[in-house]
Structure formats: structure tokens, C-alpha cells
Scaffold this active site. Structure first.
Site, PDB file in Angstrom:
ATOM      1  N   LYS A  44      37.151  43.540  38.314  1.00 44.99           N
ATOM      2  CA  LYS A  44      38.183  43.745  39.348  1.00 44.99           C
ATOM      3  C   LYS A  44      38.207  42.648  40.429  1.00 44.99           C
ATOM      4  O   LYS A  44      38.639  42.881  41.556  1.00 44.99           O
ATOM      5  CB  LYS A  44      38.068  45.134  40.033  1.00 44.99           C
ATOM      6  N   HIS A  99      31.827  39.143  32.186  1.00 42.08           N
ATOM      7  CA  HIS A  99      31.298  39.856  33.353  1.00 42.08           C
ATOM      8  C   HIS A  99      29.767  39.826  33.339  1.00 42.08           C
ATOM      9  O   HIS A  99      29.129  40.518  34.142  1.00 42.08           O
ATOM     10  CB  HIS A  99      31.728  41.325  33.317  1.00 42.08           C
ATOM     11  N   SER A 129      40.004  48.575  44.075  1.00 42.31           N
ATOM     12  CA  SER A 129      40.696  48.250  42.827  1.00 42.31           C
ATOM     13  C   SER A 129      40.062  49.014  41.659  1.00 42.31           C
ATOM     14  O   SER A 129      40.755  49.583  40.809  1.00 42.31           O
ATOM     15  CB  SER A 129      40.622  46.734  42.597  1.00 42.31           C
TER      16      SER A 129
HETATM   17  P1  A3P Z   1      44.323  45.331  42.731  1.00 42.90           P
HETATM   18  O1  A3P Z   1      43.893  46.566  42.000  1.00 42.90           O
HETATM   19  O2  A3P Z   1      43.685  45.235  44.098  1.00 42.90           O
HETATM   20  O3  A3P Z   1      45.793  45.151  42.776  1.00 42.90           O
HETATM   21  P2  A3P Z   1      40.539  42.177  37.050  1.00 42.90           P
HETATM   22  O4  A3P Z   1      41.557  41.394  36.297  1.00 42.90           O
HETATM   23  O5  A3P Z   1      39.265  41.428  37.305  1.00 42.90           O
HETATM   24  O6  A3P Z   1      40.340  43.524  36.472  1.00 42.90           O
HETATM   25  O7  A3P Z   1      41.130  42.387  38.531  1.00 42.90           O
HETATM   26  C1  A3P Z   1      42.287  43.142  38.723  1.00 42.90           C
HETATM   27  C2  A3P Z   1      42.778  42.900  40.131  1.00 42.90           C
HETATM   28  O8  A3P Z   1      43.332  41.573  40.218  1.00 42.90           O
HETATM   29  C3  A3P Z   1      43.879  43.877  40.523  1.00 42.90           C
HETATM   30  O9  A3P Z   1      43.734  44.073  41.928  1.00 42.90           O
HETATM   31  C4  A3P Z   1      45.113  43.050  40.172  1.00 42.90           C
HETATM   32  O10 A3P Z   1      46.299  43.496  40.790  1.00 42.90           O
HETATM   33  C5  A3P Z   1      44.673  41.686  40.694  1.00 42.90           C
HETATM   34  N1  A3P Z   1      45.498  40.577  40.170  1.00 42.90           N
HETATM   35  C6  A3P Z   1      45.755  40.256  38.888  1.00 42.90           C
HETATM   36  N2  A3P Z   1      46.625  39.227  38.816  1.00 42.90           N
HETATM   37  C7  A3P Z   1      46.921  38.894  40.104  1.00 42.90           C
HETATM   38  C8  A3P Z   1      47.782  37.912  40.706  1.00 42.90           C
HETATM   39  N3  A3P Z   1      48.535  37.079  39.993  1.00 42.90           N
HETATM   40  N4  A3P Z   1      47.835  37.868  42.066  1.00 42.90           N
HETATM   41  C9  A3P Z   1      47.100  38.707  42.818  1.00 42.90           C
HETATM   42  N5  A3P Z   1      46.276  39.657  42.305  1.00 42.90           N
HETATM   43  C10 A3P Z   1      46.192  39.759  40.965  1.00 42.90           C
END
Ligand code: A3P
Length: 287
Positions: A44, A99, A129
Site C-alpha cells: 500500500k 514486498h 489504505s
Molecule cells: P489509497 O488507498 O490511499 O488511495 P499499492 O499499489 O502499493 O497497493 O498502493 C495502493 C495505493 O496507491 C492506493 O492508495 C492507491 O490509490 C495509490 N495509488 C495508485 N496509483 C496512484 C497514482 N497514480 N497516484 C496516486 N496514488 C496512487
């Protein structure tokens, strides 16, 4: 905790939907190539975002892969089962996400010339998140209340263990200048600037026009509508986006909408104590 949903690997909880003991062994024995690039994140922290950015950096801004290949096959997780099935057909330079903490990375990483980009995100936003992710990811245990999930997060009773252990493990490597540290917040604040820094680190020498094209394509709104990146291809029995979309808010500081002042104080005190001696300065420290 439901034992068929998780396996324990060196003390870390790992989902059995996408990992097996064999896939984790495979990752450890993985023959790293000198041109490989690993993006490392605690869950996340911006993994999916980097799965969009990295292929464009490596191919000079050609949108074809990000528009035609799902993110999990485009920049696969090193430790998941899928990677072994197609890695032989994967063209160099290869991009992976992982990870894993540093000590569980492939033993061949250290003596290779492969590069690593380590992304850190404000742990309070990571927790928020992850809390929503646990509501929509049907293959994970229900997170319980916000406070219950926060307690589990701080104890490391969540996927890939404690945030603080992960961050610390990647600060003590033998990789020298082969590792670049960045933050989710840096990308939020200045995406073209961050992309330029990654491009320079990877020796890609991209023009300003290509950098801008990559940044434009990788903004939250574009990714949210990209079916190859927004997890809408995953069947509803695994991910229920009516509970919370995978690409949820995409902002820095959403924790402010969730933590009470007391919760914030005790959460921050625990993180601060566990990070003592590291002397790391992160963008969210000045908040
Ligand atoms: P949120 O839940 O705070 O919106 P991962 O990919 O490591 O699982 O992380 C997911 C988080 O990264 C989510 O956060 C997601 O919305 C955010 N995320 C993914 N792409 C993004 C982008 N282009 N800009 C900003 N946040 C992004």
C-alpha cells in the site's frame, strides 16, 4: 486469523492466494540479471503506481504494455506464483516489484549489477489504505474496527509484517549506489521531477518530453480508468470494488480524515520509538 488465507514465511504473514512456499523459495533462488530493476515497497505504498511508471521508463515512453498487459504480469511480483510461468519470455531489462524485506531477497542480488528503487509512504496513510484494502480484498481477513486494525498493523500482524522492520531492513543493505530511495509523497508533490530522478538513476537519459508524457499517463485519474491497472479485471469474488476501489483516493495525508488526535499521538509515538537511531527524514515529518 484464518490459517488457510495466510502462510508464515520467516515470521511474515503472506497471502496464500498469490504465494506458495515454492514461490517464496523460487524468489530466494532467483537468478538476478545485471539489467534487472526491482521496485520494493511495503504493501500500500505505491506498488501499482510504480508498475505503471517503470515499464515506461524502461521502454522510453511506449504506452503499449501499460495499455495491454495487466500490471501483475507487466511488472510481476518476484515472490508470487505467476512469475515462474513466464519469466523466461520476459525481455530485458526486466522490471519486478516485491514486498520482501532485504534479507529475503534473491541471494544473487548482491553480486549483480541490478538496481533497486525503494518506495516509502507515510505509515499512517499506509495503514488507512490497507484498512480499506482489507475491506475489498475478499481473500484477506476482515480488518475489524479502525482501532483494531491499527493495533494489528503496529504489531506487524498484517501482510509482510511491521512497516518499521521493512523500512529499516532496506536502509541497511550492501547495495551502495544501486539503490534509490523515494517516497509516495515525492511522487504526489512532483511526479515529473520524481520520474526524471528515476530515469537518471536507471541511466535512461529520457527527454523532457518523454518524462512529461510518462507523468501525464501515470496520474491517478488516468490509472483509475486504465483497466490494465485498476484491478477491474479481477473477479468480484477476490476483490469487491463496491466496498472500496483499489485506486481509492490517491492522496497524501488521508490519515487526517481517520485518526483521532489520541490515536495519532500513540501511533506516531510507537513508530518514532521503533525508528530511533535511523535518523531518517521523511516529507511527512514536517506536517
Ligand atoms: P489509497 O488507498 O490511499 O488511495 P499499492 O499499489 O502499493 O497497493 O498502493 C495502493 C495505493 O496507491 C492506493 O492508495 C492507491 O490509490 C495509490 N495509488 C495508485 N496509483 C496512484 C497514482 N497514480 N497516484 C496516486 N496514488 C496512487
Amino acid at each position: 486469523m484464518s490459517s488457510d488465507r495466510y502462510l508464515l514465511y520467516h515470521g511474515l504473514l503472506i497471502s496464500t492466494v498469490t504465494h506458495t512456499t515454492e514461490s517464496l523459495k523460487y524468489a530466494r533462488a532467483f537468478p538476478v540479471e545485471d539489467t534487472d530493476v526491482f521496485v520494493v515497497t511495503y504493501p500500500k505504498s505505491g506498488t501499482t503506481w510504480m508498475q505503471e511508471i517503470l515499464p515506461l521508463l524502461l521502454n522510453g515512453g511506449d504506452l503499449t504494455p501499460v495499455q495491454s498487459i495487466p500490471n501483475w504480469d507487466r511488472v510481476p511480483w518476484l515472490e508470487e506464483t505467476r512469475v515462474a510461468k513466464f519469466v523466461d519470455r520476459f525481455a530485458s531489462p526486466r522490471g519486478f516489484v516485491t514486498h520482501l524485506p532485504y534479507h529475503l531477497m534473491p541471494t544473487s542480488l548482491q553480486n549483480s549489477k541490478a538496481k533497486v528503487i525503494y518506495v516509502t509512504r507515510n505509515p499512517k496513510d499506509v495503514m488507512v489504505s490497507s484498512y480499506y484494502f482489507h475491506q475489498m480484498a475478499c481473500f484477506l481477513d476482515d480488518p475489524g474496527t479502525f482501532q483494531e486494525f491499527s493495533d494489528k498493523f503496529l504489531k506487524g500482524q498484517v501482510l509482510f509484517g511491521k512497516w518499521t522492520d521493512h523500512v529499516k531492513s532496506w536502509r541497511h543493505t550492501e547495495l551502495g549506489d544501486r539503490i534509490l530511495y523515494t517516497t509516495y509523497e515525492e511522487m504526489i508533490q512532483d511526479l515529473p521531477g520524481a520520474v526524471r530522478r528515476y530515469s537518471d538513476f536507471l541511466g535512461r537519459n529520457l527527454s523532457e518530453e518523454v518524462i512529461q508524457k510518462i507523468a501525464d499517463h501515470c496520474c491517478f485519474d488516468k490509472m483509475k480508468t486504465n483497466r490494465m491497472s485498476n484491478y477491474s479485471l479481477v473477479p468480484g469474488e477476490f476483490m469487491d470494488s463496491s466496498k472500496s476501489p483499489f485506486l481509492r483516493k490517491g492522496i497524501a495525508g488521508d490519515w487526517k480524515n481517520h485518526f483521532t488526535p489520541e490515536q495519532e499521538a500513540s501511533f506516531s509515538a510507537i513508530i518514532r520509538k521503533e525508528m530511533e537511531g535511523e535518523e531518517l527524514v521523511f516529507p511527512w515529518h514536517s506536517e
